[in-house]
Write a protein that holds these residues in place. Structure first.
Motif, short mmCIF file in Angstrom:
data_model
loop_
_atom_site.label_atom_id
_atom_site.label_comp_id
_atom_site.label_asym_id
_atom_site.label_seq_id
_atom_site.Cartn_x
_atom_site.Cartn_y
_atom_site.Cartn_z
N GLN A 166 1.88 6.74 -6.77
CA GLN A 166 0.69 7.46 -7.26
C GLN A 166 0.78 8.95 -6.98
O GLN A 166 0.48 9.79 -7.84
N GLU A 167 1.20 9.31 -5.76
CA GLU A 167 1.32 10.73 -5.42
C GLU A 167 2.35 11.43 -6.30
O GLU A 167 2.14 12.56 -6.75
N ASN A 168 3.47 10.77 -6.54
CA ASN A 168 4.53 11.39 -7.34
C ASN A 168 4.10 11.59 -8.79
O ASN A 168 4.34 12.65 -9.39
N ILE A 169 3.44 10.57 -9.37
CA ILE A 169 3.02 10.68 -10.77
C ILE A 169 1.90 11.72 -10.92
O ILE A 169 1.90 12.53 -11.86
N THR A 170 0.95 11.71 -9.98
CA THR A 170 -0.16 12.66 -10.06
C THR A 170 0.32 14.09 -9.94
O THR A 170 -0.19 15.00 -10.62
N ASP A 206 0.83 -1.21 0.00
CA ASP A 206 0.00 0.00 0.00
C ASP A 206 0.86 1.25 0.00
O ASP A 206 0.64 2.19 -0.78
N GLY A 207 1.85 1.28 0.90
CA GLY A 207 2.70 2.46 1.03
C GLY A 207 3.48 2.76 -0.24
O GLY A 207 3.60 3.92 -0.65
N LEU A 208 4.00 1.70 -0.87
CA LEU A 208 4.76 1.90 -2.11
C LEU A 208 3.86 2.42 -3.23
O LEU A 208 4.23 3.36 -3.94
N ASN A 209 2.68 1.83 -3.38
CA ASN A 209 1.75 2.29 -4.41
C ASN A 209 1.32 3.73 -4.18
O ASN A 209 1.18 4.51 -5.13
N ALA A 210 1.08 4.07 -2.91
CA ALA A 210 0.68 5.44 -2.59
C ALA A 210 1.78 6.43 -2.95
O ALA A 210 1.52 7.52 -3.48
N THR A 211 3.03 6.06 -2.67
CA THR A 211 4.16 6.94 -2.99
C THR A 211 4.28 7.17 -4.50
O THR A 211 4.46 8.30 -4.97
#
Length: 385
Positions: free
Chosen positions: A197-201, A190-195
């Motif tokens: 996603q936030e960076n790309i967005t 979860d933490g890796l995906n969130a990181t």
């Protein structure tokens, strides 16, 4: 289990035929050592003829073909059942997320929802496939082989009274340890995906403020944490296989030692010893399959809990109390009547208060105001974001 009943019912024939095919394969595996023992004993006694050997060979080939068909059928139906099960479950989760308000999404985070919709559902899919292939096959083979071994040589079967409990204790300890570790690993995904996603967005903001190095460091931390959690979880599975193999080999050595003595002193036939050894392998291999099934069950249980949290979440925004719940957009008019909004339920101040306006279809309206006055909030309310 009640939660997943609706995903099983439409594909119930697959869920039934898969295990039945595996039972056919189990029956063949239990019969095969008996046929081989007959040939070995006949050869040992000098009573093996060309006709009898060809007949025995034909029976073994027929048995092998039936086993193959059972195995193929079991794998096919298990795959059909698990893939359809996962597709329907994934569809329901996606529809549930579509109904979430931003506050619901914030509680989970976008990265976590992506993980639950993909990785966690895949874990359940793999477990269902494994369950259909092993749930009856492994216990069925163990029980059938144990009965055949006891009937063949009760005195040698005493070794199972020691090896099976020791193996069971080892499996239990490994599973208890693995459940907690797999839960932590899913959280780190979860933490890796969130990181990511936030960076790309927000890549434009990151570049504008020259924060690339900061984002690289943040990703590296999340990546190392996932690696550490993944290694801790995998170590349990790595440790399990050597333990199973050690106990299996010790049991085999003891059986060969005692069985070899019985061949020379108690009249036990070599074919019977060979048959007994195959049953030993089948029994312990069945226990190993059960251990892998339970280990995957612990991982699937962690994923199931995370999926259940999404399905049980109640959206903060819904049409349940709407005055016109069936209304649809037809002309594109926008009307606000005494609209007020606060971002948090317990906030004292409202971001917007008693807003009234009407925008006709095709009309262009400009919203002007100082920073922080609520322009973006007002626009976001129109598409119900």
């Amino acid at each position: 289990m009640k939660r997943y009943g609706k995903y099983i019912k439409p594909y119930l024939p697959y869920f039934i035929l898969g295990p039945l095919c595996m039972i056919v394969e189990v029956i063949g595996e239990v019969i095969m050592p008996k046929l081989l023992a007959v040939v070995i004993n006949a050869g040992y006694a000098g009573a093996l003829t060309t006709a009898s050997s060809l007949g025995a060979m034909g029976l073994m080939i027929l048995n092998a073909v039936v086993m193959m068909l059972g195995g193929i059928g079991g794998a096919y139906f298990a795959t059909k059942a698990s893939v359809n099960f996962a597709a329907d479950l994934r569809d329901d989760i996606y529809r549930k997320i579509e109904g979430f308000a931003f506050s619901n999404i914030d509680r989970f985070s976008t990265g976590s929802l992506v993980t639950r919709l993909t990785n966690d559902v895949t874990q359940l899919q793999n477990f269902v496939a494994m369950l259909l292939r092993m749930a009856l096959r492994a216990p069925g083979m163990m029980i059938a082989a144990l009965i055949m071994a006891i009937l063949l040589r009760p005195s040698l079967s005493v070794v199972f009274a020691v090896s099976i409990p020791v193996l069971g204790i080892a499996i239990g300890g490994i599973i208890v340890t693995g459940f907690k570790r797999f839960g932590r690993m899913q959280a780190k995904i979860d933490g890796l995906n969130a990181t990511v996603q936030e960076n790309i967005t927000n890549v434009r903001v990151v570049k504008s403020f020259v924060r690339e190095e900061h984002e690289k460091t943040k990703f590296s931390v999340a990546n190392r944490e996932l690696k550490s959690a993944g290694m801790n979880a995998i170590k349990v599975m790595i440790f399990m296989h050597p333990v199973m193999t050690l106990i299996m080999n010790i049991t085999t050595i003891v059986v060969i030692w005692l069985g070899g003595d019985a061949v020379f002193t108690d009249g036990m036939l070599p074919g019977d010893l060979s048959q007994f050894l195959v049953y030993v392998t089948q029994i312990l291999f069945s226990l190993m399959m059960i251990s892998f099934l339970l280990m995957n069950a612990s991982r699937a249980l962690a994923s199931s809990r995370r999926i259940g949290e999404v399905l049980d979440e109640k959206p903060d925004f819904s049409d349940d109390g709407a005055r016109f719940p069936d209304a649809r957009v037809t002309r594109g008019e926008v009307t606000f009547q005494n609209v007020s909004f606060r971002y948090y339920k317990n906030s004292e101040e409202r971001v917007l208060s008693n807003v009234n306006f009407h925008i006709s279809a095709g009309q262009t309206v400009g919203i002007i105001g100082s920073t922080g006055c609520g322009k973006t909030t007002l626009v976001s309310l129109i598409p119900r974001l």
